[in-house]
Design a protein around this motif. Structure first.
Motif, PDB file in Angstrom:
ATOM      1  N   THR A  69       0.835  -1.207   0.000  1.00 10.08           N
ATOM      2  CA  THR A  69       0.000   0.000   0.000  1.00 10.08           C
ATOM      3  C   THR A  69       0.868   1.255   0.000  1.00 10.08           C
ATOM      4  OG1 THR A  69      -1.542  -1.276   1.328  1.00 10.08           O
ATOM      5  CG2 THR A  69      -1.960   1.083   1.172  1.00 10.08           C
ATOM      6  N   TRP A  70       2.045   1.187   0.626  1.00  3.03           N
ATOM      7  CA  TRP A  70       2.827   2.409   0.844  1.00  3.03           C
ATOM      8  C   TRP A  70       4.263   2.355   0.352  1.00  3.03           C
ATOM      9  CZ3 TRP A  70      -0.873   5.541   1.813  1.00  3.03           C
ATOM     10  CH2 TRP A  70      -1.955   5.168   2.635  1.00  3.03           C
ATOM     11  N   ARG A  71       4.643   1.270  -0.317  1.00  6.03           N
ATOM     12  CA  ARG A  71       6.055   1.128  -0.714  1.00  6.03           C
ATOM     13  C   ARG A  71       6.212   0.821  -2.186  1.00  6.03           C
ATOM     14  NH1 ARG A  71      10.340  -0.820   3.211  1.00  6.03           N
ATOM     15  NH2 ARG A  71       9.513   0.213   5.040  1.00  6.03           N
ATOM     16  N   PRO A 187       1.873  16.988  -4.651  1.00  3.57           N
ATOM     17  CA  PRO A 187       0.678  17.823  -4.761  1.00  3.57           C
ATOM     18  C   PRO A 187      -0.447  17.020  -5.407  1.00  3.57           C
ATOM     19  CG  PRO A 187       2.629  19.038  -5.456  1.00  3.57           C
ATOM     20  CD  PRO A 187       3.054  17.620  -5.264  1.00  3.57           C
ATOM     21  N   LYS A 188      -1.668  17.154  -4.883  1.00  2.00           N
ATOM     22  CA  LYS A 188      -2.759  16.295  -5.337  1.00  2.00           C
ATOM     23  C   LYS A 188      -4.057  17.071  -5.315  1.00  2.00           C
ATOM     24  CE  LYS A 188      -3.400  14.307  -0.684  1.00  2.00           C
ATOM     25  NZ  LYS A 188      -3.168  13.113   0.156  1.00  2.00           N
ATOM     26  N   HIS A 189      -5.103  16.681  -6.018  1.00  2.00           N
ATOM     27  CA  HIS A 189      -5.178  15.539  -6.894  1.00  2.00           C
ATOM     28  C   HIS A 189      -5.371  16.121  -8.274  1.00  2.00           C
ATOM     29  CE1 HIS A 189      -6.741  14.654  -2.856  1.00  2.00           C
ATOM     30  NE2 HIS A 189      -6.181  13.474  -2.984  1.00  2.00           N
ATOM     31  N   ILE A 231       3.631  14.190  -8.561  1.00  2.00           N
ATOM     32  CA  ILE A 231       2.272  14.737  -8.625  1.00  2.00           C
ATOM     33  C   ILE A 231       1.337  13.540  -8.515  1.00  2.00           C
ATOM     34  CG2 ILE A 231       0.534  15.631 -10.265  1.00  2.00           C
ATOM     35  CD1 ILE A 231       2.077  17.951  -9.404  1.00  2.00           C
ATOM     36  N   MET A 232       0.213  13.695  -7.807  1.00  2.00           N
ATOM     37  CA  MET A 232      -0.743  12.587  -7.738  1.00  2.00           C
ATOM     38  C   MET A 232      -1.897  12.835  -8.708  1.00  2.00           C
ATOM     39  SD  MET A 232      -3.051  11.093  -4.603  1.00  2.00           S
ATOM     40  CE  MET A 232      -1.720  10.825  -3.469  1.00  2.00           C
ATOM     41  N   SER A 233      -2.122  11.879  -9.602  1.00  2.00           N
ATOM     42  CA  SER A 233      -3.257  11.992 -10.527  1.00  2.00           C
ATOM     43  C   SER A 233      -4.529  11.554  -9.807  1.00  2.00           C
ATOM     44  CB  SER A 233      -3.017  11.150 -11.777  1.00  2.00           C
ATOM     45  OG  SER A 233      -2.719   9.817 -11.419  1.00  2.00           O
ATOM     46  N   ALA A 234      -5.626  12.202 -10.165  1.00  3.79           N
ATOM     47  CA  ALA A 234      -6.872  12.055  -9.407  1.00  3.79           C
ATOM     48  C   ALA A 234      -7.697  10.856  -9.869  1.00  3.79           C
ATOM     49  CB  ALA A 234      -7.696  13.330  -9.563  1.00  3.79           C
ATOM     50  N   TYR A 235      -8.716  10.541  -9.066  1.00  2.45           N
ATOM     51  CA  TYR A 235      -9.660   9.473  -9.405  1.00  2.45           C
ATOM     52  C   TYR A 235     -10.589   9.868 -10.555  1.00  2.45           C
ATOM     53  CZ  TYR A 235      -8.862   7.134  -4.867  1.00  2.45           C
ATOM     54  OH  TYR A 235      -8.328   6.471  -3.807  1.00  2.45           O
ATOM     55  N   ASN A 236     -11.039  11.126 -10.499  1.00  2.63           N
ATOM     56  CA  ASN A 236     -12.133  11.580 -11.358  1.00  2.63           C
ATOM     57  C   ASN A 236     -11.669  11.781 -12.798  1.00  2.63           C
ATOM     58  OD1 ASN A 236     -10.779  13.891  -9.752  1.00  2.63           O
ATOM     59  ND2 ASN A 236     -11.430  14.817 -11.669  1.00  2.63           N
ATOM     60  N   SER A 265      -0.340   7.505  -9.017  1.00  4.18           N
ATOM     61  CA  SER A 265      -1.817   7.465  -9.118  1.00  4.18           C
ATOM     62  C   SER A 265      -2.424   7.613  -7.735  1.00  4.18           C
ATOM     63  CB  SER A 265      -2.282   6.132  -9.701  1.00  4.18           C
ATOM     64  OG  SER A 265      -2.166   5.113  -8.724  1.00  4.18           O
ATOM     65  N   ASP A 266      -3.620   8.195  -7.661  1.00  5.24           N
ATOM     66  CA  ASP A 266      -4.351   8.074  -6.404  1.00  5.24           C
ATOM     67  C   ASP A 266      -4.647   6.588  -6.198  1.00  5.24           C
ATOM     68  OD1 ASP A 266      -5.621   8.533  -4.030  1.00  5.24           O
ATOM     69  OD2 ASP A 266      -6.949  10.094  -4.784  1.00  5.24           O
ATOM     70  N   TRP A 267      -4.994   6.233  -4.967  1.00  3.05           N
ATOM     71  CA  TRP A 267      -5.045   4.826  -4.579  1.00  3.05           C
ATOM     72  C   TRP A 267      -6.209   4.095  -5.264  1.00  3.05           C
ATOM     73  CZ3 TRP A 267      -1.034   7.024  -3.467  1.00  3.05           C
ATOM     74  CH2 TRP A 267      -0.046   6.505  -2.668  1.00  3.05           C
ATOM     75  N   GLY A 393     -10.558  10.726   7.192  1.00  2.09           N
ATOM     76  CA  GLY A 393     -10.084  10.125   5.951  1.00  2.09           C
ATOM     77  C   GLY A 393      -8.591   9.940   5.951  1.00  2.09           C
ATOM     78  N   SER A 394      -8.018   9.893   4.772  1.00  4.21           N
ATOM     79  CA  SER A 394      -6.602   9.542   4.667  1.00  4.21           C
ATOM     80  C   SER A 394      -5.691  10.593   5.287  1.00  4.21           C
ATOM     81  CB  SER A 394      -6.225   9.324   3.207  1.00  4.21           C
ATOM     82  OG  SER A 394      -6.393  10.509   2.463  1.00  4.21           O
ATOM     83  N   ALA A 395      -6.209  11.790   5.529  1.00  2.30           N
ATOM     84  CA  ALA A 395      -5.377  12.830   6.155  1.00  2.30           C
ATOM     85  C   ALA A 395      -5.151  12.562   7.644  1.00  2.30           C
ATOM     86  CB  ALA A 395      -6.037  14.195   5.978  1.00  2.30           C
TER      87      ALA A 395
HETATM   88  C1  BGC Z   1      -6.845   9.788  -1.274  1.00  2.76           C
HETATM   89  C2  BGC Z   1      -5.446  10.355  -1.350  1.00  2.76           C
HETATM   90  C3  BGC Z   1      -4.568   9.604  -0.392  1.00  2.76           C
HETATM   91  C4  BGC Z   1      -4.606   8.133  -0.736  1.00  2.76           C
HETATM   92  C5  BGC Z   1      -3.754   7.260   0.168  1.00  2.76           C
HETATM   93  C6  BGC Z   1      -6.860   8.286  -1.464  1.00  2.76           C
HETATM   94  O1  BGC Z   1      -8.109   7.769  -1.237  1.00  2.76           O
HETATM   95  O2  BGC Z   1      -7.667  10.404  -2.238  1.00  2.76           O
HETATM   96  O3  BGC Z   1      -5.453  11.711  -1.053  1.00  2.76           O
HETATM   97  O4  BGC Z   1      -3.270  10.111  -0.422  1.00  2.76           O
HETATM   98  O5  BGC Z   1      -5.934   7.670  -0.630  1.00  2.76           O
HETATM   99  O6  BGC Z   1      -4.302   7.220   1.431  1.00  2.76           O
END
Ligand code: BGC
Length: 872
Positions: A69-71, A187-189, A231-236, A265-267, A393-395
């Protein structure tokens, strides 16, 4: 009045700005230390192509889906170590969501943006870098630089502002601060993820001009000036293409802006092989399986994806590895830095929170309170004792500690009688049990016993945890599908309440062996969204007796998590305030307020209201907090309301209370920071980064619900204050508004020539003299807006073109220079265009509090057009 002359150029290049590692061959303007790093980097890049040439296709493809998930995968054959990424953006959670591995909780994006101070953002980034280094993290997933298009946006607390310039400046500070510590920002998303409803699939329809001038603008600045390494690409999707397959990844981001970093990519956002791989998406998160791990190699072998494209992605990945110090012999850039991460007591966290708190109203100098003269103080609200320090959430991070306003006020006012009262819950859901009331039956230590069971009921994992809100993101023990939580719960009060859980799926709760509650909640189809990170609550009534322990067992059968989120679950266990407690709780608060010299009421939102994964349904405070404020204000004239939300909420009682402070989500220093401000040790420094409406119904742009999968940004350029100005109506508090404990005047404005000859800027500036006319030292933010009444193109009535924070002693005057980037005067019509003629400059303390005007004229020529400028 002819004042001065400067060149307002068409170019906006900051590519060589400090903090950015230069491309090979580019001129280097760095300290010897930076130069050494740059040379290491250049060596690394030179080696990267050799490394890639030696890697077989399967090895290259393997690198392009995360290992976990993170590596990111390691590859010892080329000396590639692990790259660890972590949320972000208001702390560094690390690889686990676990209270036993706490980290610093910094103020939310809205709080940081309220400082209007790029130096504060830079310091924020530096703190994150130190924290990341300590935790072995190489990439922090932030900042969130989507815009506040609608106040309903569930994730607005994370994002900075409704204005692209303010967002961009905060973003640059954050990115440069973080990366100066050798840790990559993300920077996202990218782009158009400005709300959460149907976030995986929604197609944001944004016209080209709004896209360029509003939504892409902060990304452009953090790439070109901030030098973001990822840069993180968004879901939408945007305008018909999902962002991980979007042509803009190549055409705009990589080619036009020259982005040389990695597109993460976003997750779970990558859902294709060929379309995403050819569209310049670089790496897929999370891993280990993804559409690319399944099909990318074959796609290359069949010729559907060029191997050169794969090499380019790997090159970007290895360059990132070199930048963060995990490639070959290139030492971590920060290896010789002796500074260690600030401790949880760090004064910086408190100062950041104070700098972002916005004093919205202060009638008859209600604030600051005179601590020496307070005999009694009512401190009311659930958030007064347990403030909300971060959004859901993820923050989310697990803080070391949270400073409670109630506890801090008690200790700072030892001679005052403090009457505390809850008054209203801040959540309609359960509040997880505090650690002090739960005991692990197996060890007798504080906490709960968590067991994961397989299909046959065999225990596959057992551990004691010290929290009643537990989350696993991809790291739940393999082979399990049920989690059981056992604890001995000893109530600390006698009361009638509800006992229950927050889960997504089916759960049973037994008390002393008897079934107390069972519920089956249909899993949220949006997966990692609200369903996982902020699940719904279910509960049943109970009478609690203080000090009488009871045995609790929660059994939860969790959903598989699907393709992307297997091994992910979230569970909460706790109490919920019953609706019929209202009158009793209000009466108790009124009693406290009526018998006190002043009343502090802390109201706010909860994780259920402001969270990733869902938008808000309305802007009301949860529970009966509005009634609480009305009731307290009716009996105490010195009522101070502290609004502890991450984004605006309705304040229907605003004109009936003495003072209102918005704290946003202030991070773990909440209580200390708030007490400093209430007692006048510090001045609240914030100015609104977003228009604050009186009521949702009056908000010009608030639609976040897609129709047939499409969210039409029909308002074009007119979001936030631009929309309020267009309609000719005022919000309750305007963009840029914020009071302090002193007063200010703007005395003169001249358009000045700020600097000359460095070859990097063709931007302008204006000089403003400003005076602290009040009786104490303080700070304010001077804001410069442009307008163009006679324009041949559609424009906002007024838009932000520059700003600067200034701090002065009482009576002191200063001349400050405010940069006016040339781009702020351009509009997009297929390219950046400067309309010749005169722009008005309107200088003041908010978008609707203009004190002085000046003007600047623009007459573009082919090269770098000169502009006659006039001020007054
Ligand atoms: C969020 C991202 C977050 C990622 C990892 C996604 O659902 O949109 O902002 O960094 O999950 O937790």
């Amino acid at each position: 009045m002819h004042a001065s002359r400067f060149r307002l150029g068409v170019r906006f290049w900051y590519a060589l700005s400090v903090g950015r590692l230069p491309r090979i061959g580019a001129p280097v303007h760095h300290s010897p230390r930076d130069t050494a790093r740059a040379l290491e980097y250049a060596d690394a890049v030179a080696e990267v192509d050799t490394m890639i040439a030696g890697l077989p296709l399967p090895a290259k493809v393997r690198l392009l889906t995360a290992a976990t998930t993170w590596r990111v995968h390691e590859d010892p054959t080329i000396g590639l170590g692990p790259i660890v990424v972590s949320d972000g953006p208001a702390g560094v959670r690390g690889e686990v969501w676990d209270e036993r591995e706490p980290s610093l909780s910094l103020p939310s994006g809205t709080c940081l943006a309220s400082t209007w101070d790029e130096h504060a953002a830079r310091r924020y980034g530096e703190i994150l870098a130190a924290e990341a280094r300590q935790r072995g993290v190489h990439v922090v997933l932030g900042p969130t630089i989507n815009l506040h298009r609608s106040p309903l946006g569930g994730r607005s607390f994370e994002a900075f502002s409704e204005d692209p310039l303010l967002t961009a400046r905060m973003g640059v500070g954050y990115v440069q601060g973080l990366q100066s510590g050798g840790v990559a920002a993300s920077p996202k998303h990218f782009v158009g993820n400005d709300s959460e409803t149907e976030r995986f699939t929604v197609d944001a329809r944004i016209d080209e001009r709004a896209l360029r001038e509003l939504y892409l603008a902060p990304f452009e600045t953090v790439v070109k000036e901030g030098g973001a390494w990822t840069i993180m690409s968004a879901y939408n999707g945007v305008n018909g293409a999902t962002m991980t397959e979007h042509p803009m990844l190549r055409s705009v981001l990589k080619e036009e802006w020259d982005f040389d970093g990695l597109v993460i990519s976003d997750w779970g956002a990558v859902r294709s092989v060929v379309a995403s791989a050819t569209a310049a998406q670089d790496i897929v998160f999370p891993g280990p399986t993804s559409p690319w791990s399944e099909g990318l190699q074959q796609a290359v072998e069949s010729g559907a994806v060029a191997e050169a494209d794969i090499d380019e992605k790997v090159r970007r990945l290895l360059v990132l590895a070199a930048r963060v110090g995990v490639l070959g012999s290139h030492p971590a850039p920060w290896a010789d830095q002796s500074e260690s991460a600030p401790g949880p007591e760090d004064r910086d966290l408190r100062d950041l929170a104070i700098a972002g708190m916005v004093l919205l109203r202060n009638e008859h100098h209600t604030l600051p309170l005179d601590g020496g003269n307070i005999g009694s103080l009512a401190v009311i609200g659930a958030s007064a004792d347990a403030p909300r320090i971060q959004g859901g959430g993820s923050a989310t991070v697990m803080p070391h500690r949270v400073s409670s306003p109630l506890a801090v006020l008690r200790s700072r006012l030892p001679n005052a009688r403090i009457h505390d009262s809850i008054g209203s819950p801040v959540t309609d859901g359960i509040v997880p049990f505090a650690l002090r009331v739960v005991t692990d039956p197996e060890t007798g230590l504080a906490g709960v016993r968590v067991r994961f069971l397989d299909e046959r009921g065999a225990v596959v994992h057992s551990e004691r945890r010290e929290s009643c809100h537990l989350v696993w993101l991809g790291n739940a023990p393999a082979g399990a599908g049920v989690v059981e939580i056992d604890t001995i719960f000893t109530p600390d009060s006698t009361c009638r309440t509800e006992l229950g859980f927050a889960v997504e799926g089916e759960a049973w709760l037994w008390l002393d062996g008897a079934l107390h509650h069972h519920a089956a909640m249909v899993p949220d189809p949006e997966g990692l969204g609200a369903g996982l990170l902020s699940p719904r609550s279910s509960s049943a009534p109970i009478e609690l007796a203080k000090g009488v322990p009871m045995r609790l067992r929660l059994r939860y059968r969790y959903p598989s998590g699907g393709e992307f989120f297997s091994g992910s679950l979230s569970v909460g266990l706790g109490t919920r305030t019953p609706a019929d407690a209202r009158d009793r709780m209000l009466a108790d608060a009124v009693r406290a307020a009526a018998s006190s010299d002043a009343a502090i009421v802390v109201v706010g939102t909860s994780e259920q209201v402001e969270s990733e994964g869902r938008d808000r349904a309305d802007l009301r405070l949860p529970g009966w907090q509005d009634d609480l404020v009305e009731a307290v204000a009716a009996v105490n004239q010195r009522t101070v309301v502290v609004v502890n939300s991450g984004a605006p909420v309705e304040l229907p009682w605003a004109d009936r209370v003495g003072a209102i402070i918005a704290t946003w989500f202030p991070g773990q220093a909440a209580g200390d920071a708030l007490a400093d401000v209430l007692l006048g040790d510090s001045e609240p420094g914030g100015r609104l980064p977003v228009s604050w409406p009186a009521a949702l119904a009056s908000v010009p742009v608030h639609q976040v619900t897609p129709r047939d999968g499409v969210l039409d940004y029909a308002e074009g350029l007119h979001i936030g204050y631009r929309a309020w100005l267009q309609r000719g109506i005022r919000p309750l508090y305007t963009f840029g508004h914020g009071l302090g404990y002193t007063d200010w005047s703007i005395d003169t404005v001249t358009v000045a020539d700020p600097r000359s000859g460095d070859g990097l800027h063709d931007d302008g500036a204006c000089a403003v003299t400003v005076t602290n006319t009040g009786a104490r030292r303080g700070s304010t933010v001077v804001q410069v807006y442009a307008s163009r009444p006679d324009s041949g193109v559609e424009r906002p009535r007024r838009w932000l073109v520059g700003f600067r924070r200034v701090t002065l002693d009482p009576g002191a005057q200063a001349r400050i220079v405010i940069d006016l980037p040339a781009r702020q005067f351009a509009h997009w019509d297929g390219q950046w265009t400067w309309e010749s003629g005169t722009f008005d400059l309107e200088v003041g303390f908010s978008v609707m509090d203009v004190r002085r005007t000046a003007s600047v004229s623009c007459a573009p020529d082919d090269e770098c057009p000169a502009a006659e400028t006039y001020g007054g």
